[in-house]
Design a protein around this motif. Sequence first.
Motif, PDB file in Angstrom:
ATOM      1  N   LYS A 199       0.808  -1.212   0.000  1.00 37.85           N
ATOM      2  CA  LYS A 199       0.000   0.000   0.000  1.00 37.85           C
ATOM      3  C   LYS A 199       0.852   1.278   0.000  1.00 37.85           C
ATOM      4  O   LYS A 199       0.314   2.386  -0.105  1.00 37.85           O
ATOM      5  N   LEU A 200       2.165   1.129   0.106  1.00 38.04           N
ATOM      6  CA  LEU A 200       3.056   2.292   0.161  1.00 38.04           C
ATOM      7  C   LEU A 200       3.501   2.710  -1.238  1.00 38.04           C
ATOM      8  O   LEU A 200       3.473   1.915  -2.177  1.00 38.04           O
ATOM      9  N   PRO A 201       3.926   3.970  -1.397  1.00 41.50           N
ATOM     10  CA  PRO A 201       4.384   4.437  -2.714  1.00 41.50           C
ATOM     11  C   PRO A 201       5.635   3.717  -3.184  1.00 41.50           C
ATOM     12  O   PRO A 201       6.317   3.022  -2.412  1.00 41.50           O
ATOM     13  N   ALA A 202       5.941   3.866  -4.455  1.00 37.38           N
ATOM     14  CA  ALA A 202       7.061   3.156  -5.084  1.00 37.38           C
ATOM     15  C   ALA A 202       8.384   3.415  -4.383  1.00 37.38           C
ATOM     16  O   ALA A 202       9.255   2.540  -4.327  1.00 37.38           O
ATOM     17  N   HIS A 204       9.055   3.443  -1.413  1.00 35.74           N
ATOM     18  CA  HIS A 204       9.230   2.592  -0.239  1.00 35.74           C
ATOM     19  C   HIS A 204       9.411   1.113  -0.600  1.00 35.74           C
ATOM     20  O   HIS A 204       9.623   0.286   0.290  1.00 35.74           O
ATOM     21  N   GLN A 205       9.347   0.780  -1.873  1.00 30.35           N
ATOM     22  CA  GLN A 205       9.425  -0.622  -2.273  1.00 30.35           C
ATOM     23  C   GLN A 205      10.883  -1.079  -2.386  1.00 30.35           C
ATOM     24  O   GLN A 205      11.382  -1.414  -3.449  1.00 30.35           O
TER      25      GLN A 205
END
Length: 267
Positions: A199-202, A204-205
Amino acid sequence: METTAALNQKGIGQVFMYRLLLLLLVIVSTTSVARQIDVVAGWNKPPYVDTNTDSGFELELTKHILSRLGHTVKLIYVPFGRSLRQLEQGRADIVLTVNPRHKISRNFLTDEYVTYQNTAISLASRNLQIDAVKDLSQYTVLAFQTAQNVLGAEFTEMVSEHKGYLEIADQSRQVRMLLMGSVDVAVMDQNIFSWLRSKLPAAHQKEIRMHPLFGKTSYRAAVADESLRNAFNKELKAMMRDGRYQALADKYRLRVTPASEKSLPDN
């Protein structure tokens, strides 16, 4: 003497009154049993508990079981570390996600209904060497509430003298702090981590490593009322047998469940 017609009329009246009495007994019985069940769950930890939508595997399973038993459900969310207190103080009928290692009488516990796979998670860029629980003592560790009570004696001993260890209720914060590099290690369930990270933005991936230090942890519900506890167990077993349980587990992408790990007795 009463005529045949009068006797027949009297008999019909008696049958009608008998049937009416049976109907009233059924209504009274249903009314006395069916009630609102107050269910306590820990704060947001999807895919098991989603406090924003009152959904998630554990909540849907519990609502389905209680609905089948004729009850309505009121959900109460509290920090996981305070959940059992609600049962002890008479503020709840059921507390979810309870383990025999928690401070609760085993007599209150239902059958196992969900299995977590906890793990230690670090950023791949840190290249941390974590092969055993004792290795965590070298790093800052952020864990879920009550972790030191359910992850085994070795883990409990390690954290008792670890000044860089902390437990928090907000598991989404665990994920964010790990991915931002604010802590070295997050200790949490694999499914919760994967769900929250998705659910986090890119940005944070980031690549992570999972260190398999812990075995599976099965959880139960705590129910003080014996008749409600027995009915809960009976319906849970029925769901496991007829496929409804597995269908719900598949919906939330749960790989390991109590239903998949053992056969269930009839009683």
